[in-house]
Write an enzyme that holds these catalytic residues in place. Structure first.
Site, PDB file in Angstrom:
ATOM      1  CG  HIS A   1      12.502 -34.684 -10.224  1.00 35.30           C
ATOM      2  ND1 HIS A   1      11.436 -34.113  -9.566  1.00 35.30           N
ATOM      3  CD2 HIS A   1      13.491 -34.751  -9.292  1.00 35.30           C
ATOM      4  CE1 HIS A   1      11.761 -33.862  -8.318  1.00 35.30           C
ATOM      5  NE2 HIS A   1      13.005 -34.247  -8.110  1.00 35.30           N
TER       6      HIS A   1
ATOM      7  CG  ASN B   1       8.148 -35.280 -10.950  1.00 36.01           C
ATOM      8  OD1 ASN B   1       9.254 -35.729 -10.647  1.00 36.01           O
ATOM      9  ND2 ASN B   1       7.944 -33.995 -11.195  1.00 36.01           N
TER      10      ASN B   1
ATOM     11  CG  ASP C   1      19.891 -30.764  -7.838  1.00 33.06           C
ATOM     12  OD1 ASP C   1      20.463 -30.901  -6.740  1.00 33.06           O
ATOM     13  OD2 ASP C   1      18.913 -31.449  -8.163  1.00 33.06           O
TER      14      ASP C   1
ATOM     15  CD  GLU D   1      10.639 -30.998 -11.988  1.00 37.89           C
ATOM     16  OE1 GLU D   1      10.324 -32.200 -11.883  1.00 37.89           O
ATOM     17  OE2 GLU D   1      10.364 -30.154 -11.134  1.00 37.89           O
TER      18      GLU D   1
END
Ligand code: GLP
Length: 241
Positions: free
Chosen positions: A138, A136, A67, A143
């Site tokens: 991801h 979380n 990314d 996400e």
């Protein structure tokens, strides 16, 4: 999934570095997918050290980073390209032409995402995809939410994810971009083998749900349960109790 727990993050990093270098020595044109973040820093350090000691040749290796942020100026130190140059590529000798990155400044970001998918396919696909995991759940910048994108796409970053990236921006979360480009779930799951590293207590809950919970878009890493060749490397703090 194969789960391996190491007594120390440094041991984990050294072991993974040794495996990756042995693989490059066997298969010099290896295609590697690579993550950024704090978790891989000891791994990149171990790769630098062991490459020097073993004399491993990286000249034919190709890399694709997971990314990149949208909209940072080309010389910004917070760019993942700058991180990779600093932490790995300069030391081991991965040239700019062999290091695949998404360009977060491309005039047409959708076209840039399509270009990246083609570049990965033209390289023959990713042999080994190394991943971290967000607290979380991801992976890359995929996400949690009601849906997930299959292919490389433009992603909105959640506040917790921007906070987790603030160290690249002098600790100032306001400086962290709101958007990024990221490989999608299929881009990641198409890799022939996947290795996920997780260290520290703040990852323990996401790791437990990734390993033992349902496959759900609320925890993108849970999709790794669908892949036949996943190794999860943990330190004691990140391991399920
Ligand atoms: C970032 C990256 C991910 C990384 C994750 C965890 O947002 N885009 O690829 O795995 O956060 O980062 P860290 O290792 O710093 O906890």
């Amino acid at each position: 999934m194969t789960i391996q727990t190491f007594d120390h993050t440094r041991t984990l990093a050294r072991e993974l570095a040794a495996r990756v270098l042995a693989r490059i020595e066997r298969q010099p044109a290896l295609v590697l997918g690579l993550p950024t973040g704090r978790t891989p820093l000891p791994f990149y350090e171990a790769l630098r050290e062991q490459t020097r000691v073993r004399g491993t040749r990286w000249a034919d290796v190709r890399t694709f980073n997971l990314d990149e942020f949208v909209g940072l100026p080309p010389d910004h130190p917070g760019r993942y390209r700058a991180y990779m140059e600093r932490e790995l590529f300069q030391a081991v000798g991965v040239s700019a032409e062999r290091a695949g990155f998404l360009d977060g400044n491309a005039p047409d970001l959708e076209a840039e995402c399509r270009r990246y998918e083609r570049a990965i396919a033209d390289a023959g696909g990713i042999d080994v995809m190394v991943l971290g995991i967000g607290a979380n759940g991801h992976i890359g910048f995929n996400e949690p939410g009601d849906g997930l994108m299959a292919f490389t796409h433009r992603a909105q970053l959640q506040p917790a994810t921007r906070l987790a990236n603030a160290s690249l921006f002098g600790g100032d979360v306001e400086q962290v971009p709101h958007e990024a480009l990221s490989m999608g779930m299929t881009t990641i799951l198409r890799a022939r083998a996947i290795v996920l590293m997780a260290t520290g207590e703040e990852k323990a809950d996401a790791v437990a749900r990734m390993l033992g919970g349902p496959v759900t878009t609320k925890l993108p890493a849970s999709f790794l349960q669908l892949h036949p060749e996943v190794t999860v490397l943990l330190d004691p703090a990140a391991s399920p109790r």
